[in-house]
Design an enzyme around this catalytic site. Sequence first.
Site, short mmCIF file in Angstrom:
data_model
loop_
_atom_site.label_atom_id
_atom_site.label_comp_id
_atom_site.label_asym_id
_atom_site.label_seq_id
_atom_site.Cartn_x
_atom_site.Cartn_y
_atom_site.Cartn_z
N ASP A 192 0.98 -1.20 0.14
CA ASP A 192 -0.13 0.13 0.18
C ASP A 192 0.72 1.24 -0.02
O ASP A 192 1.53 1.57 0.67
CB ASP A 192 -1.03 -0.28 1.20
N GLU A 200 0.80 -0.80 -5.33
CA GLU A 200 0.02 0.22 -4.72
C GLU A 200 1.03 1.49 -5.87
O GLU A 200 1.97 2.44 -4.42
CB GLU A 200 -1.08 0.64 -3.83
#
Length: 552
Positions: free
Chosen positions: A204, A246
């Site tokens: 993330d 990401e």
Amino acid sequence: MPIGTPSNWHLDAIFYQVYVRGFQDSDNDGIGDLNGLISRLDYLQQLGVTCLWLMPILESPLRDDGYDVSNFLAIDPTIGSVADFERLTKAAHARKLKVITDLVVSHTSAEHAWFQDAKRGPESAYYSYYVWSNDDKKYADARIIFNDVEDSNWAWCSSAKQFYWHRFFAHQPDLNYATSEVQEAMLANMRFWLERGIDGFRVDAVPYLFEREGTTCENLPETHAFCKRMRQLINDHYPDCILLAEANQWPEELIEYFGRGDEFHMAFNFPLMPRIYMSVKQEDRGPIVDILERLPAVPAGCQWATFLRNHDELTLEMVSDPERDYMVESFANEPRMRLNRGIRRRLAPLMDNDRRQIELLYSILLSLPGSPVIYYGDEIGMGDNIYLGDRDGVRTPMQWSSDRNAGFSQADRSRLYQPINIDAIYHYQAINVDSQLHAPASLLNWLKMMLHARVSHRAFSRGDITFLDASNRCILALTREWCGEIALVIHNLSKLPQPTHLDLSRYQSLVPHQLLGMHRFPAITRDPYFIILSPYASLWFLLQQPSPSPEA
């Protein structure tokens, strides 16, 4: 396969993003859990996906749906335990399903034990785990990501009597990766879960790990250096596991997260996603072709992750300001449909529940380079609830059947973590897995057929792509070629029937066989190939040598 040799399974994977809290409740407390997910693995296997991506499952106060981690080594008790997770990976592997989960690397929850101790000030052993300042003026060139709820990247800590750095919510202090202890702690967190059977991580918020004055504090060389350390851990000890980045960045920055094949195995193709919608809305192939031709080739052994929707808003950061205005006007005409710099809607409502357009978007996704990612519920055309706050509108319970609480839970409806969708169009009694499984022509069964077709032909996952010069800009035509297999795919982006001529002369004498049903079309000659497509239609072909004549 020799021990230690990666299988490169991610190159051909079809990912399914699972919101565990919203998928299946096994203990009737109104919250989905790992054991509930285990009970639904057969459905996922039959759907045709090959890897599950689990949204955050670690211990958290849940102020940001689990992206605010308070303990990196424990499963949140509302959804299970470490033992439950190990049972999940074993059960998934028995069905030839891989499992990856979110790894939140950039920050912790303010309730994490590290930050709670760090608030004591410089005498704390964990003070250096976070980024502190006597004022809120440093790193002024860094943008504020959640600019609709935060007006600064700094927040005041009254106990430490200093400001701490956060790129997201103020209750999510950023970790200080300039401290070697933080790097070692995160690598140890990775090893813990890799030892428990996980097949990799969706990492993330990768671009924001380091800060440096006079920069935007994104995509810094120091960040790439740590990404290489994560990859080295995988290569040395878990060579068949993957890292998926990401990194919501423009193509020139995004491609850097592959390194030279020594950083991430995969990265989400954020620049492509909004342009798929744009091409269909404008009935023009230009946005898709232009962005894919702008993207550099990925290193050998690497792959894009392509998607239509996910758990966040449909982000519009990687488009120009006029393009953003166009997208908002086209797909989010009500203010409550918007969030940050994006649109918080599911796939079906974005397409006004037009089955033809939904199928077209999936067909485009499956024909382009990359491993596709399907967001839970979108395979049946689930709706959203724009009256719920933040991103909760696209994270409502999975609709399994017309039974109590859509088959998600037997708990009292008031105890559900989010309300079941009872919208007139997307009501769970009308839109659910059970009814679609029994309807041969349903969206679910159509998508199962398409996923099977795609995984049966590696030209779609590994093949080179060539865009064909169709005479009609409403037509997106392309070929995918791999080891002698040639696939031809033609999409009509228009709401009207469209004719086109295609230059297929390089494939002269080959015969297009429709992939679904193997119906034979006329052989290709040196002349332009003429074809008419119905509204929003897609045609998938394999180009094959002509069959011998009966006399031969």
